[in-house]
Design an enzyme around this catalytic site. Sequence first.
Site, PDB file in Angstrom:
ATOM      1  N   GLN A   1     -30.212 -18.028  86.048  1.00 29.19           N
ATOM      2  CA  GLN A   1     -30.101 -19.480  85.988  1.00 29.19           C
ATOM      3  C   GLN A   1     -31.394 -20.179  86.400  1.00 29.19           C
ATOM      4  OE1 GLN A   1     -26.736 -20.295  88.506  1.00 29.19           O
ATOM      5  NE2 GLN A   1     -25.265 -19.428  87.060  1.00 29.19           N
TER       6      GLN A   1
ATOM      7  N   GLU B   1     -16.248 -30.027  91.234  1.00 34.92           N
ATOM      8  CA  GLU B   1     -15.951 -31.269  91.938  1.00 34.92           C
ATOM      9  C   GLU B   1     -17.064 -32.293  91.800  1.00 34.92           C
ATOM     10  OE1 GLU B   1     -15.343 -29.200  95.688  1.00 34.92           O
ATOM     11  OE2 GLU B   1     -17.147 -30.138  96.512  1.00 34.92           O
TER      12      GLU B   1
ATOM     13  N   HIS C   1     -27.790 -20.071  91.055  1.00 41.28           N
ATOM     14  CA  HIS C   1     -27.505 -21.224  91.912  1.00 41.28           C
ATOM     15  C   HIS C   1     -28.770 -21.875  92.484  1.00 41.28           C
ATOM     16  CE1 HIS C   1     -23.090 -19.760  92.786  1.00 41.28           C
ATOM     17  NE2 HIS C   1     -23.442 -19.676  91.506  1.00 41.28           N
TER      18      HIS C   1
ATOM     19  N   TYR D   1     -14.484 -14.979  91.075  1.00 41.40           N
ATOM     20  CA  TYR D   1     -14.338 -14.605  89.675  1.00 41.40           C
ATOM     21  C   TYR D   1     -13.451 -13.370  89.508  1.00 41.40           C
ATOM     22  CZ  TYR D   1     -18.082 -17.907  88.674  1.00 41.40           C
ATOM     23  OH  TYR D   1     -18.831 -19.043  88.549  1.00 41.40           O
TER      24      TYR D   1
ATOM     25  N   TYR E   1     -19.574 -30.947 103.228  1.00 46.23           N
ATOM     26  CA  TYR E   1     -18.681 -30.922 102.077  1.00 46.23           C
ATOM     27  C   TYR E   1     -17.974 -29.580 101.886  1.00 46.23           C
ATOM     28  CZ  TYR E   1     -20.010 -35.629 101.417  1.00 46.23           C
ATOM     29  OH  TYR E   1     -20.159 -36.979 101.639  1.00 46.23           O
TER      30      TYR E   1
END
Length: 401
Positions: free
Chosen positions: A112, A268, A175, A289, A278
Amino acid sequence: MRHVPHRLATALLLALPLAACNSSAKSDAEAKTPAAAQAAPASQPAQTLTSAKGQIRATQVARGLAHPWSLAFLPDGSMLVTERGGALRRVGTDGAVSAPISGVPKVFATGQGGLLDVVLAPDFATTQRIYLSYAEPGDNGTAGTAVAYGTLAGDALTDVKVIYRQEPKVDGPNHFGSRLVFDGKGHLFISQGERNKRAMSQELDKLQGKLVRLNLDGSVPQDNPFVGKAGARPEIWSYGHRNMQGMALDPRTGTLWQSEHGPRGGDEINLPQAGKNYGWPVITHGINYSGQPIPEAEGKAKDGMEQPFHVWEKSPGVSGMAFYTGRPESPWNDSVFLGSLAERNLIRLTLQGDTVLGEERLLNEIGERVRDVRVGPDGNVYVVTDEEDGKLLRIEPPKAP
């Protein structure tokens, strides 16, 4: 499927959701030579599509972009587009795609990671400065999210300066986040991921899983919530985040909105406030997963941790975010758009103030992963699709009845 060996079945179960969330199952941005410039196409194909508010028109402005990640509008109507593999390009309104702009920092183009967000500085008209977020390579295969700015001079980026580095750099391909938003008060917000190191989201001496707030030159605002507190990084605005790939400022109120991937379930939206936690990975609406619980999770709520402003129990794979406001004549007025990677569409949330009244899915007929969405100065909505043959699309809103 009952005849598939257990080990293979488990591998397939793990791979499917990961492939939906990741930019690709392989690091297809890695070790590829960027494509050359492309002349303007002879025509720009268009489709008439359906929406809850009436017909919309989707026009293909450009294609052949290699996993485009973000776009930014230039004053002359052209656009800057980042490709995850490390190329920054200029796309004309006629669909012509430039060769890669030189001077872009080296990126960690694996998984990513790569070249991520691009935004124009608030004073771009006078400075020609742009900001980039990207995955920056470190020693021994490590990497971390970084931010740099530079001066856009024709086909080159000059006077490049790195103003932020996520520390410590860690291993792994996933990430990184990351979006950049100016608050109009002299600050830059930088969204990031926790680099798939879940516990780091709760560790205030590390920058993984944190929303960061800086001055435009990269210095730390003295009113940041953790300035002067022992064991905490002063750059931090909020923490307990997983992988923040969407962020935008509500033009109506100046409130910052941020979206992030859950694991399997639990995507979210948050409205992050200074110093607040959070919750990831201690509270979450998702599971691993593999189908098993998150090891650190204690449930969906805990004292001292914030609840999501909006949550999807089934993950659409939310990415870029943009507000559509200040256009009372449009049926889409007071909406917020989010790209969807796993569902391969564009999400529109209908707003009344800060309340989400409903949502719909757009561009299902096109069926491509929507990585970024922006509202253009012409009042149209623009998206880029995260594909090897990625597209830049212009979406004309429905007409008022």
